[in-house]
Design an enzyme around this catalytic site. Sequence first.
Site, PDB file in Angstrom:
ATOM      1  N   ASP A 364      45.391  25.211  17.447  1.00 33.41           N
ATOM      2  CA  ASP A 364      45.576  24.425  16.234  1.00 33.41           C
ATOM      3  C   ASP A 364      44.257  24.422  15.462  1.00 33.41           C
ATOM      4  O   ASP A 364      43.175  24.274  16.036  1.00 33.41           O
ATOM      5  CB  ASP A 364      45.981  22.982  16.583  1.00 33.41           C
ATOM      6  CG  ASP A 364      46.310  22.176  15.352  1.00 33.41           C
ATOM      7  OD1 ASP A 364      47.432  22.316  14.844  1.00 33.41           O
ATOM      8  OD2 ASP A 364      45.418  21.423  14.891  1.00 33.41           O
ATOM      9  N   ILE A 365      44.346  24.590  14.149  1.00 35.19           N
ATOM     10  CA  ILE A 365      43.154  24.608  13.301  1.00 35.19           C
ATOM     11  C   ILE A 365      42.665  23.166  13.119  1.00 35.19           C
ATOM     12  O   ILE A 365      43.438  22.272  12.749  1.00 35.19           O
ATOM     13  CB  ILE A 365      43.465  25.244  11.940  1.00 35.19           C
ATOM     14  CG1 ILE A 365      43.998  26.679  12.132  1.00 35.19           C
ATOM     15  CG2 ILE A 365      42.232  25.258  11.049  1.00 35.19           C
ATOM     16  CD1 ILE A 365      44.483  27.322  10.867  1.00 35.19           C
ATOM     17  N   GLU A 407      49.707  25.137  10.854  1.00 31.97           N
ATOM     18  CA  GLU A 407      48.442  25.639  11.363  1.00 31.97           C
ATOM     19  C   GLU A 407      48.471  25.860  12.869  1.00 31.97           C
ATOM     20  O   GLU A 407      47.424  26.008  13.502  1.00 31.97           O
ATOM     21  CB  GLU A 407      47.305  24.678  10.999  1.00 31.97           C
ATOM     22  CG  GLU A 407      47.302  23.354  11.738  1.00 31.97           C
ATOM     23  CD  GLU A 407      48.211  22.308  11.118  1.00 31.97           C
ATOM     24  OE1 GLU A 407      48.011  21.126  11.401  1.00 31.97           O
ATOM     25  OE2 GLU A 407      49.117  22.674  10.345  1.00 31.97           O
TER      26      GLU A 407
END
Length: 488
Positions: A364-365, A407
Amino acid sequence: MSDASSHARLSRSFATLGAAIVFLVVLGGWLAYDFWRERARTMADMSQVAVRQSQLVASLFGDTFLAADYVLRDILGHVAGDYPRGVAPAGLTALLEAKLSTVPALTDLVLLDADCVFVAVGSRDTHLVGTRSRQRFCALAQHPPGQRLHIQYMPADRSANGKPVVLMSRIVSSPAGRMEGAAMAVVALDYAQQWIEAVRVAEHDVQTILDSDGIVLARNPPLPDIQGTRTAPPPDQPPLDRLTGSSTFTAPSPLDGRRRIVGLTRLERFPFIAVVGIDEARALEGWRQRAWQFGLAYAVLVALSVALLRAHRRAVRQSAEMYHMATTDALTGIANRRQLLALSEQETRRALRYDKPLAVLMIDIDNFKGINDRWGHLGGDRVIRHIADRMRDVLRTVDICGRLGGEEFTVILPETDLHGGIALAERLRQAIAASDGVRADDGQVVRHTASIGVAVLAVDDMHFDAVLQRADQALYRAKEGGRNRTAT
């Protein structure tokens, strides 16, 4: 990453194309070889036809000279060696005139004395008594003993009657080799020409009578300008005076340039050669028509095959493009959620069946909402693509990566345990953190990091959802631990 089934379809397409090309090449080669053999057979058959026709012409033309030779023998039998000098008895002249009427081809019958002087003449045109013959044997001092046959073409300027003729003489010599006398038959070339013109020939075919020196005695179709002239010897053939029996060759004519299949036959016992030329273009007309028909059919087959193959390749390409669109995330070019879950289930079943380890990464960003808020959705899209690029750089070719949505990304690591999964996750995290980031529309650098959760397939897991849920929980722990880190 490329999809195996897409590659398989493309491979089958290329295999089909290759097989079709090989088939067309083999078929074209076989047709060319078969037509080449058929042409050779046709030429061989027509060569035999030309030879047989020349043999027939030789046989028919030879009958005239056989009859003339029989007359000469009969005349010599009546003379019985008593060759008069000066004026011959009236009975001898009557004999010659009577014999002359039995062979329509003859214009004159002549009895020669030992000096080659005409002593008796049976003629339809003129009286030539006292004329000395100009034949070659008359200049010889010695002759073979007994009787022998001599045939000679005599042009008009050397002929006693002022016409081009063939002189057929039977010479009698003493045991000492001195000429005692001769009987001579005269055949006008007009008769030979009329005789050969009576034989029907096909267009562009030729029939010719030559003597052994190559002099044209008669020709059908007629060419008056070459009658009595010497023709060029056949190419790559023995001289005409050495020809025995029959022969055949194919060559262009020196007169009109047309290629003809030529048959030659030397007359038995006489120095004449019957020549029959069959026009090669006419002989191969049927073969050429079949060749054009099959060639056209082959060209149509090739055109249809090319069209079908192009349509097939276009369909395969469109199918591959549609498959790619259905299974690939449009923004990043990696597997979309649907394809990722399908491949994940396959890898899960394979790992459980063969008791192989399987690791899963959830990525996950960090602070992605803030990135979107500050640099907009285009800046956020650039960050997402950058994360996908780093995954392609770090992951192995056997690994499967995809975008779950937003994301979030997932990576499946076949035959990888927890230790290997953590190591690969750390390399990926560090690669993202150490990168130069991306640039926003205003040129500013958008730096970003990612958090990664790692989980492995358990023995009691039945579906991929179980390990994915554990990886998601590990990701949550990584976020709670401060982001930009890996957790299990």
